[in-house]
Design a protein around this motif. Sequence first.
Motif, PDB file in Angstrom:
ATOM      1  N   HIS A 198       1.000  -1.241  -0.017  1.00  0.00           N
ATOM      2  CA  HIS A 198       0.063  -0.023   0.042  1.00  0.00           C
ATOM      3  C   HIS A 198       0.957   1.214   0.104  1.00  0.00           C
ATOM      4  O   HIS A 198       2.153   0.948   0.025  1.00  0.00           O
TER       5      HIS A 198
ATOM      6  N   CYS B  23      -4.782   5.702   0.089  1.00  0.00           N
ATOM      7  CA  CYS B  23      -3.853   4.697  -0.335  1.00  0.00           C
ATOM      8  C   CYS B  23      -3.392   4.959  -1.894  1.00  0.00           C
ATOM      9  O   CYS B  23      -4.428   5.394  -2.673  1.00  0.00           O
TER      10      CYS B  23
ATOM     11  N   GLU C  91      -1.252   3.170  -3.841  1.00  0.00           N
ATOM     12  CA  GLU C  91      -0.569   1.995  -4.498  1.00  0.00           C
ATOM     13  C   GLU C  91      -1.803   1.008  -4.655  1.00  0.00           C
ATOM     14  O   GLU C  91      -2.707   0.672  -3.863  1.00  0.00           O
TER      15      GLU C  91
ATOM     16  N   CYS D 282      -4.124  -1.695  -4.729  1.00  0.00           N
ATOM     17  CA  CYS D 282      -3.795  -2.816  -3.694  1.00  0.00           C
ATOM     18  C   CYS D 282      -4.763  -3.862  -3.888  1.00  0.00           C
ATOM     19  O   CYS D 282      -4.954  -4.796  -2.983  1.00  0.00           O
TER      20      CYS D 282
ATOM     21  N   HIS E  87      -9.362  -0.805  -3.913  1.00  0.00           N
ATOM     22  CA  HIS E  87      -8.241   0.205  -3.421  1.00  0.00           C
ATOM     23  C   HIS E  87      -8.667   1.631  -3.340  1.00  0.00           C
ATOM     24  O   HIS E  87      -8.329   2.519  -2.660  1.00  0.00           O
TER      25      HIS E  87
ATOM     26  N   MET F 139      -9.920   2.876  -0.089  1.00  0.00           N
ATOM     27  CA  MET F 139      -9.017   2.724   1.007  1.00  0.00           C
ATOM     28  C   MET F 139      -8.710   4.249   1.535  1.00  0.00           C
ATOM     29  O   MET F 139      -7.495   4.721   1.400  1.00  0.00           O
TER      30      MET F 139
HETATM   31 CU   LIG Z   1      -4.313  -0.213  -0.072  1.00  0.00          CU
END
Ligand SMILES: [Cu+2]
Length: 343
Positions: free
Chosen positions: A219, A254, A256, A258, A262, A265
């Motif tokens: 992340h 977040c 990245e 993931c 995602h 997040m």
């Molecule tokens: Cu993430």
Amino acid sequence: MNIPSNILTLVAGILLTAVSLWYGQNHGLLPVQASEQAAQVDGLFNMMMTIATGLFIIVQGCLIFVAIKYRRRAGDNGDGSPNNGNIPLEIFWTAIPAAIVLMISIYSFEVYSQMGGLDPMASMGHKTPSQVLAQNGESTSEMSMSGMVAMDNHRGSIALGLGATPANENKPPAVLVKVLGLQYAWTFTYAGTDVVSGELHLPVGEDAQLDIAAQDVLHAFWLPEFRIKQDAIPGRETELRFTPNRLGEYPVICAELCGAYHGVMVTKLYVETPEQYQSWLDAQQVAQAAEPKTPQQVAVDVSKLSSNQYLQPYAQELGITPEMLQHMDHHQHHDQYSEQHNS
Ligand SMILES: [Cu+2]
């Protein structure tokens, strides 16, 4: 009236510099600055924006000028005369970008080291290799230096990330929070307390350190208003150290990819006065003394929400009524039903 061309070039150069400087400093492309480190990052960005604006105007200006001046006229069907091999000109247009790139790289390294990025061991709380070995009852003299560093590295004691600014290098941070990234939430454990929360609260004007870990996949912990971002890596701790200097509510994102959820997040960072921060922490402590929680219990598993629950917060923002959401759920079921019957 005949103005000499070098005077015209000079005037154009002055105008170009003025326009680039003005746009480079007043573009309004960045979010508010909420940390002491943000102004340094923006200084670098604004300088690059100034240079890029100048280059953009020169390149586009030349294109437009040449397209008009050398346009095809009636009855003209030939090519222009060939023109190649101008060594002084080629040296000139190679040297200028090289000087610009060198200047930007020196300046960006300066900003990075001011933010503590070039010295990952700078911050407190990280043991030196010999301390780690001494703690484990091993003699440092028996091991080579490279062996110690490798071992230390393996234990994750060399933190990656932006450490203390040179001014704070030898001081422990005022606030230390352990951050855990997991699919699909951020959780925060406040050092020295039992408080675990899905929100990050920090006191304004105080040096804060975040120790960042990941439970499952990569992340990235991103605070756009603070101009900092750090990877959360399974099995390896990373860190960020910064000083919030503006009260308010800021998104934690977040950065990245993931997994499927995602995009949700996200949580919030609340920068409060030290008194507000302390009373929030006290209230959390009282609440959690009765019912202690782990970070995993605090995290909401968005992948288990129904699409109705999942869309609720966005629906409010977009002005969609709960009835419309219900209606959508109904349609979704209907479509699935008819698909099954058609196949
Ligand atoms: Cu993430």
